[in-house]
Write a protein that holds these residues in place. Structure first.
Motif, PDB file in Angstrom:
ATOM      1  N   GLY A 268       0.893  -1.397  -0.035  1.00 52.35           N
ATOM      2  CA  GLY A 268       0.090  -0.024  -0.188  1.00 52.35           C
ATOM      3  C   GLY A 268       0.731   1.313  -0.022  1.00 52.35           C
ATOM      4  N   ILE A 269       0.890   1.802  -1.036  1.00 52.08           N
ATOM      5  CA  ILE A 269       1.607   3.196  -1.361  1.00 52.08           C
ATOM      6  C   ILE A 269       0.713   4.419  -0.997  1.00 52.08           C
ATOM      7  CG2 ILE A 269       3.164   4.721  -2.749  1.00 52.08           C
ATOM      8  CD1 ILE A 269       4.593   1.953  -1.973  1.00 52.08           C
ATOM      9  N   GLN A 270      -0.404   4.206  -1.897  1.00 51.13           N
ATOM     10  CA  GLN A 270      -1.323   5.339  -1.550  1.00 51.13           C
ATOM     11  C   GLN A 270      -0.979   6.842  -1.839  1.00 51.13           C
ATOM     12  OE1 GLN A 270      -3.282   3.197  -1.166  1.00 51.13           O
ATOM     13  NE2 GLN A 270      -2.807   1.980   0.392  1.00 51.13           N
ATOM     14  N   THR A 271       0.057   7.152  -1.527  1.00 52.30           N
ATOM     15  CA  THR A 271       0.867   8.562  -2.017  1.00 52.30           C
ATOM     16  C   THR A 271       1.982   8.554  -1.830  1.00 52.30           C
ATOM     17  OG1 THR A 271       0.391  11.050  -2.126  1.00 52.30           O
ATOM     18  CG2 THR A 271       0.083   9.682  -0.055  1.00 52.30           C
ATOM     19  N   LEU A 272       2.974   9.190  -2.745  1.00 51.65           N
ATOM     20  CA  LEU A 272       4.292   9.602  -2.449  1.00 51.65           C
ATOM     21  C   LEU A 272       4.743  10.920  -2.150  1.00 51.65           C
ATOM     22  CD1 LEU A 272       6.042   7.286  -5.426  1.00 51.65           C
ATOM     23  CD2 LEU A 272       6.034   6.792  -2.733  1.00 51.65           C
ATOM     24  N   LYS A 299      15.463  -8.303  -7.849  1.00 50.68           N
ATOM     25  CA  LYS A 299      16.460  -9.150  -7.277  1.00 50.68           C
ATOM     26  C   LYS A 299      15.305 -10.607  -6.978  1.00 50.68           C
ATOM     27  CE  LYS A 299      20.208  -7.050  -7.340  1.00 50.68           C
ATOM     28  NZ  LYS A 299      21.420  -7.318  -7.851  1.00 50.68           N
ATOM     29  N   THR A 300      14.121 -10.099  -7.230  1.00 55.18           N
ATOM     30  CA  THR A 300      13.313 -11.432  -7.019  1.00 55.18           C
ATOM     31  C   THR A 300      12.275 -11.635  -8.265  1.00 55.18           C
ATOM     32  OG1 THR A 300      11.339 -10.014  -6.240  1.00 55.18           O
ATOM     33  CG2 THR A 300      13.083 -10.320  -4.684  1.00 55.18           C
ATOM     34  N   THR A 301      11.558 -12.904  -8.200  1.00 54.97           N
ATOM     35  CA  THR A 301      10.454 -13.026  -9.102  1.00 54.97           C
ATOM     36  C   THR A 301       9.048 -12.847  -8.499  1.00 54.97           C
ATOM     37  OG1 THR A 301      10.267 -15.576  -8.323  1.00 54.97           O
ATOM     38  CG2 THR A 301      11.949 -14.677 -10.359  1.00 54.97           C
ATOM     39  N   ALA A 302       9.104 -12.153  -7.456  1.00 55.31           N
ATOM     40  CA  ALA A 302       7.688 -11.905  -6.520  1.00 55.31           C
ATOM     41  C   ALA A 302       6.950 -11.150  -7.708  1.00 55.31           C
ATOM     42  CB  ALA A 302       7.889 -11.502  -5.428  1.00 55.31           C
ATOM     43  N   HIS A 303       5.682 -11.376  -7.684  1.00 56.36           N
ATOM     44  CA  HIS A 303       4.743 -10.657  -8.540  1.00 56.36           C
ATOM     45  C   HIS A 303       4.316  -9.367  -7.460  1.00 56.36           C
ATOM     46  CE1 HIS A 303       1.544  -8.799 -10.849  1.00 56.36           C
ATOM     47  NE2 HIS A 303       0.696  -9.051  -9.844  1.00 56.36           N
ATOM     48  N   ILE A 304       4.339  -8.121  -7.626  1.00 56.17           N
ATOM     49  CA  ILE A 304       4.211  -6.929  -7.012  1.00 56.17           C
ATOM     50  C   ILE A 304       2.926  -6.213  -7.578  1.00 56.17           C
ATOM     51  CG2 ILE A 304       5.464  -5.024  -5.863  1.00 56.17           C
ATOM     52  CD1 ILE A 304       6.898  -7.635  -5.427  1.00 56.17           C
ATOM     53  N   HIS A 305       2.112  -5.821  -6.269  1.00 54.06           N
ATOM     54  CA  HIS A 305       1.010  -5.263  -6.508  1.00 54.06           C
ATOM     55  C   HIS A 305       1.106  -3.971  -5.760  1.00 54.06           C
ATOM     56  CE1 HIS A 305      -3.514  -5.191  -6.768  1.00 54.06           C
ATOM     57  NE2 HIS A 305      -3.206  -4.277  -5.776  1.00 54.06           N
ATOM     58  N   LEU A 306       1.104  -2.639  -6.333  1.00 53.45           N
ATOM     59  CA  LEU A 306       1.319  -1.494  -5.624  1.00 53.45           C
ATOM     60  C   LEU A 306      -0.322  -0.677  -5.661  1.00 53.45           C
ATOM     61  CD1 LEU A 306       4.765  -0.032  -6.952  1.00 53.45           C
ATOM     62  CD2 LEU A 306       4.366  -1.249  -4.766  1.00 53.45           C
ATOM     63  N   ASP A 307      -0.508   0.030  -4.633  1.00 51.93           N
ATOM     64  CA  ASP A 307      -1.693   0.714  -4.359  1.00 51.93           C
ATOM     65  C   ASP A 307      -1.582   2.129  -4.521  1.00 51.93           C
ATOM     66  OD1 ASP A 307      -3.329  -1.611  -4.381  1.00 51.93           O
ATOM     67  OD2 ASP A 307      -2.932  -1.925  -2.166  1.00 51.93           O
ATOM     68  N   LEU A 308      -2.448   2.929  -5.112  1.00 53.87           N
ATOM     69  CA  LEU A 308      -2.231   4.297  -5.173  1.00 53.87           C
ATOM     70  C   LEU A 308      -3.908   4.847  -5.092  1.00 53.87           C
ATOM     71  CD1 LEU A 308       0.139   5.947  -8.122  1.00 53.87           C
ATOM     72  CD2 LEU A 308       0.421   5.798  -5.656  1.00 53.87           C
ATOM     73  N   GLN A 336      -2.374  -0.563  -8.796  1.00 53.30           N
ATOM     74  CA  GLN A 336      -3.876  -0.756  -8.579  1.00 53.30           C
ATOM     75  C   GLN A 336      -4.189   0.865  -8.065  1.00 53.30           C
ATOM     76  OE1 GLN A 336      -5.572  -3.670  -9.106  1.00 53.30           O
ATOM     77  NE2 GLN A 336      -7.460  -2.120  -9.132  1.00 53.30           N
ATOM     78  N   ILE A 337      -5.113   1.443  -8.946  1.00 53.60           N
ATOM     79  CA  ILE A 337      -5.629   2.794  -8.640  1.00 53.60           C
ATOM     80  C   ILE A 337      -6.819   2.834  -8.067  1.00 53.60           C
ATOM     81  CG2 ILE A 337      -6.197   5.026  -9.790  1.00 53.60           C
ATOM     82  CD1 ILE A 337      -3.929   4.078 -12.015  1.00 53.60           C
ATOM     83  N   GLY A 338      -7.171   3.074  -6.967  1.00 54.23           N
ATOM     84  CA  GLY A 338      -8.235   3.211  -6.026  1.00 54.23           C
ATOM     85  C   GLY A 338      -8.776   4.404  -5.886  1.00 54.23           C
TER      86      GLY A 338
END
Length: 498
Positions: A268-272, A299-308, A336-338
């Motif tokens: 959860g980023i939401q805002t920078l 450095k990883t193969t993880a799937h990343i899901h960021l939120d704004l 993901q844009i909410g």
């Protein structure tokens, strides 16, 4: 005394862990209790029919932001047909007031965590003991609860996400989030939980979705959970919600060890924008966030899901656009844009006057306008978010979507594209993959004025990457030298990770 536990999930692949906690803690009443799950896509009258066929005395309903309107409708019908049935509500949507959907037809409402309180209320009803209609918030001792995992059926394990948790609560105070209302983080007895996970694994469970708000808060616990999966033979899929600024060396090494497609991290980023983050009591360590996202990306193969989030108090479209551009420079992961929602009980309400925050009183209670964004701005950004999902987040246009912005502002160019695509479709729904692809091709050629062959070369890689797809008609004239190296799609719950 027949007791039903029911809810309407947001889709079929979801399962209700809350109902299973209630069932697990029903003690001597468990033999007379049954779980029935539905989806918000089911007809309300059909749901009512299936509930009443069971001839229940008590129906407990889990109420969430995505189903509260349908639940209100369902209660209305049940009380018209079978007024003698006692209806008990619980869940996040009835934990904090005001209730903006009328739930007056319900007999009882349990606030907070109902794992034990539901059983206690049922026993009082059975013994005709007087009880207040709205029960105060309860927080049971997690280490004393009966765990719910044996009550996932074989059908659940085969076809649905298996929701699990190792803790409840969140230490942060983000004002838009219900978790900020919790007093502290409370943990389950980890060894007991791991034993249950092992039983699920032996039964064939391979898709685990953790509902913990801050999985990487406690390193000892997080490492034990990751070890549980790393000791297993792939394929499997584990989803965690993590905070972006806490990835010490021990955690990094384990995340690096996961095979491709096995790990999904929601951040959860939401805002920078530090000023906006301060408005909503959100802690931001920008250097750590960038460092950790770069690590996860490279450095990883993880799937990343960021939120704004669009619509935070004080945040303009320009500020939101800067957030998106910064994240896109950091990572190629899903964003993901909410749209900001005003959940009952949350402290976001304190900004209403100063920032002109106007929300809908209908679920999902989203922002309609504020002093920085007009109603038209909000509507436009809702469409932006939808088209972003259809193109960038879907993973169907990994190569060609970047032609929209190239080395320039992602936000500005996608904003223009979203305005254009809405002009062509007058809709954001029921647009097929082939149609989206054709619209993207047309926009890149006619509006961005890029060479058709250059566009087609990348779109052929995108549109023909999976076996079984027919070549789109608009790409055929440019496909003379195209060599199709299609692969089979990913099954299960990690399809975007192709």
């Amino acid at each position: 005394m027949k007791i039903l536990l029911a809810t309407l999930n947001s889709r079929f692949t979801h399962s209700a862990i809350g109902l299973r906690y209630l069932y697990a803690n029903m003690k001597e009443l468990q033999a007379d209790t049954k779980i029935l799950e539905f989806s918000i896509n089911d007809a309300v009258q059909t749901i009512c029919e299936k509930l009443l066929i069971e001839k229940p005395d008590i129906i407990g309903l889990g109420v969430y932001i995505w189903n509260v309107s349908e639940i209100a409708h369902l209660i209305h019908i049940i009380k018209k047909i079978a007024p003698q049935v006692t209806i008990i509500l619980g869940g996040p949507e009835v934990t904090y007031e005001p209730y903006r959907v009328c739930l007056d037809d319900a007999d009882y409402i349990i606030k907070g965590e109902a794992d034990v309180a539901f059983y206690e209320l049922c026993t009082r009803i059975i013994h005709n003991k007087e009880t207040e209609r709205i029960l105060p918030i309860s927080m049971p001792n997690l280490k004393e609860l009966e765990l719910p995992y044996q009550y996932y059926s074989d059908n659940d394990i085969k076809n649905r996400y298996i929701y699990v948790e190792i803790s409840r609560g969140c230490p942060f105070e983000c004002e838009f989030c219900l978790s900020s209302m919790d007093e502290k983080v409370r943990a389950f007895q980890l060894d007991a939980v791991l034993e249950e996970f092992e039983k699920l694994w032996q039964r064939g469970a391979r898709n685990f979705k953790f509902v913990d708000r801050t999985f990487n808060l406690n390193m000892k616990t997080a490492n034990k959970i990751l070890n549980f999966f790393l000791e297993k033979e792939p394929p499997y899929f584990a989803h965690f919600e993590v905070i972006p600024d806490h990835f010490p060396a021990s955690l990094r090494e384990k995340i690096k060890s996961f095979p491709h497609g096995a790990l999904q991290l929601e951040i959860g980023i939401q805002t920078l924008n530090l000023e906006i983050a301060n408005n909503i009591s959100r802690q931001l360590k920008l250097d750590k966030i960038e460092e950790n996202i770069q690590f996860l990306e490279n450095k990883t193969t993880a799937h990343i899901h960021l939120d704004l989030i669009v619509g935070l108090p004080g945040e303009s479209l320009e500020s939101f656009g800067n957030n998106l551009d910064k994240l896109m420079r950091m990572s190629s992961c899903e964003i993901q844009i909410g749209i900001l929602k005003k959940l009952s009980g949350t402290y976001i309400k304190r900004h209403d006057k100063d920032f002109g925050m106007i929300y809908s009183d209908m679920p999902p209670y989203d922002i309609l306008k504020n002093d920085k964004l007009s109603f038209l701005d909000i509507q436009t950004m809702k469409r932006f978010a939808r088209f972003w999902d259809l193109t960038y987040n879907s993973g169907n246009f990994k190569n060609s979507i970047h032609l929209l912005w190239q080395e320039e502002s992602v936000f500005e160019h996608f904003y223009a594209f979203s305005l254009w695509i809405y002009e062509q479709t007058n809709s954001t729904w029921k647009i097929s993959l082939q149609r989206v692809g054709e619209l993207l091709f047309t926009y890149l050629q006619d509006v961005r004025q890029l060479p058709a062959q250059e566009i087609a070369n990348l779109m052929l890689l995108d549109m023909m990457k999976l076996k079984g797809r027919a070549m789109p008609h608009y790409l055929k004239p440019y496909a003379h030298d195209f060599i199709n190296d299609a692969k089979s799609g990913t099954s299960g719950f990690n399809k975007r990770q192709n």
